[in-house]
Design a protein around this motif. Structure first.
Motif, PDB file in Angstrom:
ATOM      1  N   ARG A 148       0.839  -1.238  -0.091  1.00  0.00           N
ATOM      2  CA  ARG A 148       0.092   0.088  -0.203  1.00  0.00           C
ATOM      3  C   ARG A 148       0.701   1.250   0.036  1.00  0.00           C
ATOM      4  NH1 ARG A 148      -3.252  -2.756   3.981  1.00  0.00           N
ATOM      5  NH2 ARG A 148      -2.327  -1.199   5.634  1.00  0.00           N
ATOM      6  N   ARG A 149       1.847   1.176   0.696  1.00  0.00           N
ATOM      7  CA  ARG A 149       2.701   2.443   0.900  1.00  0.00           C
ATOM      8  C   ARG A 149       3.550   2.590  -0.508  1.00  0.00           C
ATOM      9  NH1 ARG A 149       5.621   4.117   6.690  1.00  0.00           N
ATOM     10  NH2 ARG A 149       6.884   5.052   4.990  1.00  0.00           N
ATOM     11  N   GLN A 151       2.242   1.712  -3.341  1.00  0.00           N
ATOM     12  CA  GLN A 151       1.654   2.110  -4.408  1.00  0.00           C
ATOM     13  C   GLN A 151       0.999   3.708  -4.081  1.00  0.00           C
ATOM     14  OE1 GLN A 151      -1.861  -0.329  -3.745  1.00  0.00           O
ATOM     15  NE2 GLN A 151      -0.915  -2.100  -4.608  1.00  0.00           N
ATOM     16  N   ARG A 152       1.378   4.233  -2.867  1.00  0.00           N
ATOM     17  CA  ARG A 152       1.047   5.742  -2.687  1.00  0.00           C
ATOM     18  C   ARG A 152       2.342   6.469  -3.261  1.00  0.00           C
ATOM     19  NH1 ARG A 152      -0.932   4.120   2.338  1.00  0.00           N
ATOM     20  NH2 ARG A 152       1.006   4.661   3.277  1.00  0.00           N
ATOM     21  N   ALA A 156       2.272   9.041  -6.333  1.00  0.00           N
ATOM     22  CA  ALA A 156       2.964  10.521  -6.004  1.00  0.00           C
ATOM     23  C   ALA A 156       4.221  10.784  -7.202  1.00  0.00           C
ATOM     24  CB  ALA A 156       3.496  10.659  -4.475  1.00  0.00           C
ATOM     25  N   GLU A 350       0.996  14.809   1.652  1.00  0.00           N
ATOM     26  CA  GLU A 350      -0.118  14.163   1.496  1.00  0.00           C
ATOM     27  C   GLU A 350       0.346  12.421   1.823  1.00  0.00           C
ATOM     28  OE1 GLU A 350      -3.985  12.526   1.287  1.00  0.00           O
ATOM     29  OE2 GLU A 350      -3.236  14.635   1.568  1.00  0.00           O
ATOM     30  N   VAL A 351       1.699  12.158   0.952  1.00  0.00           N
ATOM     31  CA  VAL A 351       2.129  10.716   1.170  1.00  0.00           C
ATOM     32  C   VAL A 351       2.555  10.723   2.779  1.00  0.00           C
ATOM     33  CG1 VAL A 351       3.951   9.447   0.322  1.00  0.00           C
ATOM     34  CG2 VAL A 351       2.805  10.896  -1.326  1.00  0.00           C
ATOM     35  N   LEU A 357      -3.410   7.279   7.218  1.00  0.00           N
ATOM     36  CA  LEU A 357      -3.665   6.504   5.866  1.00  0.00           C
ATOM     37  C   LEU A 357      -3.964   4.997   6.382  1.00  0.00           C
ATOM     38  CD1 LEU A 357      -2.021   8.342   2.993  1.00  0.00           C
ATOM     39  CD2 LEU A 357      -4.363   8.340   3.532  1.00  0.00           C
TER      40      LEU A 357
END
Length: 360
Positions: A148-149, A151-152, A156, A350-351, A357
């Motif tokens: 998940r991290r 992919q974020r 970005a 945001e990341v 998140l």
């Protein structure tokens, strides 16, 4: 060629014609070889992923683990200790916020099936089977979290107009070394593919997040003072159209210049046209260049963080007045710094909201 009533002829000898033909064939062959190499690399990557998935499916079968328990409890206990050490090593490499909210819940249906069979056949080994199920569930949960991290971070990087795949490839080619210490989760030296997947996911996550940190995110001088943008412009000396491969920030001589991102100073000195220059290598093929300086405040090999002062504005080199010429280069190809400087701070903010998140 006809010129002023005269006709001139240009003769191309057969040797030159054959040389040109040979060069064209060589270029075509080189192109074909490079395309073939790229296709082969993609095929191997897909094949490796497919093989790992097949091994994961095989090792997850409850019958295989049941047989392992039948062979001897001491060997099973040794395997579990090795797995626990593997997990602890992986978790210790994560930042504190990555572990927040990531607790073990339950195991897969195959693990539950294993527990049931082992408990019925070897009641004394039931607790070992439960421990193994918890470990597997924890490893799979960590893997999903790392994915998940990653992919974020990948999203970005794409939002900033960069290629995350190139960053991962560059990270794999960086200088590295050390003694060989093969990871293993069993006494026979093999590694459970689910644990191997965790290691690969964490490595990809780390490479992408390092890539994010290396992206220019701090203006090297006051943005309001941009006097010349990236792209075609009229050259200030010749008046002819020319390509400008950076941003110019006007300012008084001696005004501070800041590192745009975290990195290592790779060059300090003079370059033709640029005058006094500092270059910062940020990894993953990304480099920033700061030119026309009046003085340096950095030395080669020094590590800097985003916002550190590395020099002062000047007018050295090919310059009409005191200003900073700032470039961003990826694999030595100049890109427009403005979108990065304007977008990166918000994207990175945001990341970095990891704890919030992660609980969603």
């Amino acid at each position: 060629m006809r010129s002023q009533g005269q006709v001139r002829f240009i003769k191309v000898s057969s040797r030159i014609q054959m040389g040109a033909a040979a060069l064209a064939v060589a270029l075509l062959l080189g192109w074909g070889v490079s395309m073939g190499a790229m296709a082969w690399a993609k095929y191997r990557a897909d094949a490796d992923r497919s093989s790992l998935l097949q091994r994961e499916a095989k090792v997850a079968k409850s019958e295989e683990r049941f047989a392992a328990y039948s062979d001897g409890l001491e060997e099973v206990a040794d395997d579990l200790n090795r797995r626990q050490q593997f997990i602890e090593d992986m978790v210790s490499a994560l930042p504190a916020d990555a572990r927040e909210g990531e607790t073990v819940t339950d195991s897969s249906s195959e693990a539950a099936d294993t527990i049931e069979k082992v408990s019925a056949a070897f009641p004394e080994a039931a607790e070992l089977a439960r421990i193994e199920a918890r470990q597997i569930a924890f490893v799979e949960r960590l893997t999903r979290f790392a994915d998940r991290r990653a992919q974020r971070a990948e999203a970005a990087i794409r939002k900033l107009g960069l290629d995350p795949r190139a960053m991962v490839r560059s990270a794999d080619k960086q200088a590295m070394g050390g003694p060989l210490e093969i990871l293993a989760t069993s006494s026979n030296g093999e590694i459970d593919p689910r644990f191997e997947r965790l290691g690969l996911s964490l490595a990809r996550m780390a490479a992408l997040e390092r890539g994010l940190e290396s992206i220019p995110q701090v203006a090297p001088a006051h943005v309001e003072m941009v006097s010349s943008s990236f792209g075609y412009r009229r050259d200030p000396f010749t008046g002819r159209a020319a390509m400008h491969k950076g941003l110019d920030f006007r300012g008084p001589t001696g005004a501070p210049i800041y590192a745009a991102a975290k990195g290592r100073i790779s060059f300090v000195g003079r370059k033709s046209g640029y005058g006094n220059v500092v270059e910062i290598s940020h990894g993953n093929g990304l480099m920033t260049r700061y030119a026309h300086m009046s003085k340096f405040a950095a030395k080669v090999g020094q590590k800097v963080d985003a916002g550190d002062v590395i020099g002062a504005i000047g007018s050295t080199g090919r310059s009409t007045g005191p200003h900073l010429h700032f470039e961003v280069r990826i694999n030595d190809r100049a890109v427009n710094p403005r979108p990065l400087l304007e977008t990166a701070p918000d994207v990175l903010k945001e990341v970095r909201r990891v704890p919030e998140l992660a609980r969603r």
